[in-house]
Design a protein around this motif. Structure first.
Motif, PDB file in Angstrom:
ATOM      1  N   ASN A 166      -7.312   2.458   3.133  1.00 57.43           N
ATOM      2  CA  ASN A 166      -5.901   2.175   3.251  1.00 57.43           C
ATOM      3  C   ASN A 166      -5.360   3.841   4.160  1.00 57.43           C
ATOM      4  O   ASN A 166      -4.503   3.472   5.095  1.00 57.43           O
ATOM      5  CB  ASN A 166      -5.248   3.014   1.740  1.00 57.43           C
ATOM      6  CG  ASN A 166      -4.860   1.731   0.652  1.00 57.43           C
ATOM      7  OD1 ASN A 166      -5.567   0.696   0.738  1.00 57.43           O
ATOM      8  ND2 ASN A 166      -3.822   1.548   0.199  1.00 57.43           N
TER       9      ASN A 166
ATOM     10  N   PRO B 158       0.470  -1.274  -0.067  1.00 57.49           N
ATOM     11  CA  PRO B 158      -0.425  -0.251  -0.181  1.00 57.49           C
ATOM     12  C   PRO B 158       1.130   1.057  -0.373  1.00 57.49           C
ATOM     13  O   PRO B 158       1.455   1.566   0.952  1.00 57.49           O
ATOM     14  CB  PRO B 158      -0.843  -0.129   1.525  1.00 57.49           C
ATOM     15  CG  PRO B 158       0.176  -0.658   2.325  1.00 57.49           C
ATOM     16  CD  PRO B 158       0.709  -1.246   0.908  1.00 57.49           C
TER      17      PRO B 158
ATOM     18  N   PRO C  27      -1.443   0.031 -10.480  1.00 61.76           N
ATOM     19  CA  PRO C  27      -2.379   0.065  -9.503  1.00 61.76           C
ATOM     20  C   PRO C  27      -2.405  -2.130  -9.283  1.00 61.76           C
ATOM     21  O   PRO C  27      -2.157  -2.443 -10.593  1.00 61.76           O
ATOM     22  CB  PRO C  27      -3.658   0.672 -10.215  1.00 61.76           C
ATOM     23  CG  PRO C  27      -2.566   1.136 -10.788  1.00 61.76           C
ATOM     24  CD  PRO C  27      -1.658   0.905 -11.576  1.00 61.76           C
TER      25      PRO C  27
ATOM     26  N   HIS D 139      -4.407   9.013   0.547  1.00 58.08           N
ATOM     27  CA  HIS D 139      -4.679   7.206   0.609  1.00 58.08           C
ATOM     28  C   HIS D 139      -5.326   7.549  -1.314  1.00 58.08           C
ATOM     29  O   HIS D 139      -6.430   7.943  -0.821  1.00 58.08           O
ATOM     30  CB  HIS D 139      -4.590   6.825   1.434  1.00 58.08           C
ATOM     31  CG  HIS D 139      -4.635   6.904   3.119  1.00 58.08           C
ATOM     32  ND1 HIS D 139      -3.317   6.131   2.888  1.00 58.08           N
ATOM     33  CD2 HIS D 139      -4.045   7.471   3.752  1.00 58.08           C
ATOM     34  CE1 HIS D 139      -2.476   6.346   4.198  1.00 58.08           C
ATOM     35  NE2 HIS D 139      -3.063   8.103   4.558  1.00 58.08           N
ATOM     36  N   ALA D 140      -4.913   5.499  -1.394  1.00 54.15           N
ATOM     37  CA  ALA D 140      -6.000   5.609  -2.298  1.00 54.15           C
ATOM     38  C   ALA D 140      -7.140   5.079  -2.156  1.00 54.15           C
ATOM     39  O   ALA D 140      -7.991   5.307  -3.034  1.00 54.15           O
ATOM     40  CB  ALA D 140      -4.797   4.227  -2.847  1.00 54.15           C
ATOM     41  N   ALA D 141      -7.038   5.169  -0.471  1.00 52.54           N
ATOM     42  CA  ALA D 141      -8.507   4.501  -0.709  1.00 52.54           C
ATOM     43  C   ALA D 141      -8.452   4.803   0.835  1.00 52.54           C
ATOM     44  O   ALA D 141      -8.515   4.762   2.172  1.00 52.54           O
ATOM     45  CB  ALA D 141      -8.997   2.944  -0.758  1.00 52.54           C
TER      46      ALA D 141
ATOM     47  N   ASN E 284      -6.185  -2.210  -3.376  1.00 51.09           N
ATOM     48  CA  ASN E 284      -5.629  -0.861  -3.474  1.00 51.09           C
ATOM     49  C   ASN E 284      -4.376  -0.208  -2.808  1.00 51.09           C
ATOM     50  O   ASN E 284      -3.628   0.182  -2.402  1.00 51.09           O
ATOM     51  CB  ASN E 284      -6.298   0.162  -1.848  1.00 51.09           C
ATOM     52  CG  ASN E 284      -7.818  -0.006  -2.025  1.00 51.09           C
ATOM     53  OD1 ASN E 284      -8.460   0.814  -4.028  1.00 51.09           O
ATOM     54  ND2 ASN E 284      -8.326   0.067  -1.580  1.00 51.09           N
TER      55      ASN E 284
END
Length: 207
Positions: free
Chosen positions: A155, A143, A194, A150-152, A198
Motif C-alpha cells: 500500500n 485502500p 479488512p 499503511h496497512a502493508a 489490504n
C-alpha cells in the motif's frame, strides 16, 4: 469495460454490503467506473434501487451496458454527478425523484477517493451527510492508511505510485483525514472491515 480488480473483489464487497447496508430504498453511487460493482450489487439486492454514475462519459456507457447485460430493472440510467460541485446532493435528490422517487438510504463509492483530488473526498462526505437522513449509510471501499501507517508495504508503494502520477492523488488516512470529514458531516464510523488485498470497507452512519 472490464476491470480485473472488480472481478476479484466484487464478491467480498457484496457480502459486506449485504451485511451492513440497507436492504430497501435508494442508494446513490459516486464514481461507478465500469459499472461492474453496481450490477453485481443490484442483482443481489432487488429491493434496492441504485443510482450509479461517473463524470467520465465512457464509464457511463459501460455502466449502462453492464446494466443492460444483466437485465436489471433496479438500476437507473447513469448520472454525471461531480462531487466537487457544491450542489451535487440537490442534483442527486432531483434525480431520485425523476427516476421513481423513494428514500435515499445510502451513498456508496468504491475505489474512488484515492485516485481523485482530496476535494473529491471532501465533497463526497459532506454531500452524503447533507443527502442522508437519520440512519442512512455511506459505504467507502479501497485502500486506507490507518492512523498514520499503511496497512502493508504494498500500500505504501501504491501510494507513492499514485502521487507520482498526480500529486493530488494518494491513499487516504481513515482516522486522520476521512474521519474528521465524516464527523463534520454528522456521520459516525460504524465499521472498518479488512478486505482482500489490504483494502477496507468503511461504513459510516448518519446520526
Amino acid at each position: 469495460m472490464f476491470s480485473p480488480s472488480a472481478a476479484r473483489n466484487k464478491d467480498p464487497i457484496r457480502d459486506v454490503f449485504l451485511e451492513r447496508m440497507p436492504r430497501a430504498g435508494v442508494i446513490v453511487e459516486i464514481g461507478s467506473g465500469t459499472g461492474e460493482h453496481v450490477a453485481h450489487l443490484a442483482a443481489a439486492l432487488p429491493e434496492v434501487r441504485f443510482l450509479p454514475g461517473d463524470p467520465d462519459e465512457p464509464s457511463r456507457a459501460s455502466i449502462a451496458a453492464w446494466t443492460a447485460h444483466a437485465g436489471l430493472s433496479n438500476v437507473a440510467p447513469p448520472h454525471a454527478i461531480d462531487v466537487t460541485a457544491p450542489d451535487w446532493p440537490r442534483r442527486a435528490a432531483r434525480l431520485c425523484e425523476k427516476t421513481g422517487g423513494g428514500a435515499i438510504v445510502g451513498v456508496m463509492s468504491i475505489n474512488m477517493i484515492h485516485i481523485a483530488p482530496f476535494e473529491a473526498a471532501e465533497g463526497l462526505i459532506a454531500g452524503a451527510g447533507a443527502l442522508l437522513g437519520s440512519g442512512g449509510k455511506l459505504f467507502l471501499y479501497g485502500p486506507f492508511a490507518r492512523d498514520g501507517a499503511h496497512a502493508a508495504p504494498s500500500n505504501a508503494e501504491f501510494d507513492a505510485t499514485l502521487r507520482e502520477r498526480d500529486q493530488r492523488w494518494g491513499v487516504r488516512d481513515l482516522e486522520r483525514e476521512i474521519l474528521p470529514l465524516a464527523q463534520a458531516a454528522g456521520l459516525a464510523l460504524e465499521a472498518a472491515i479488512p478486505m482482500p488485498a489490504n483494502n477496507f470497507s468503511a461504513i459510516f452512519v448518519r446520526s
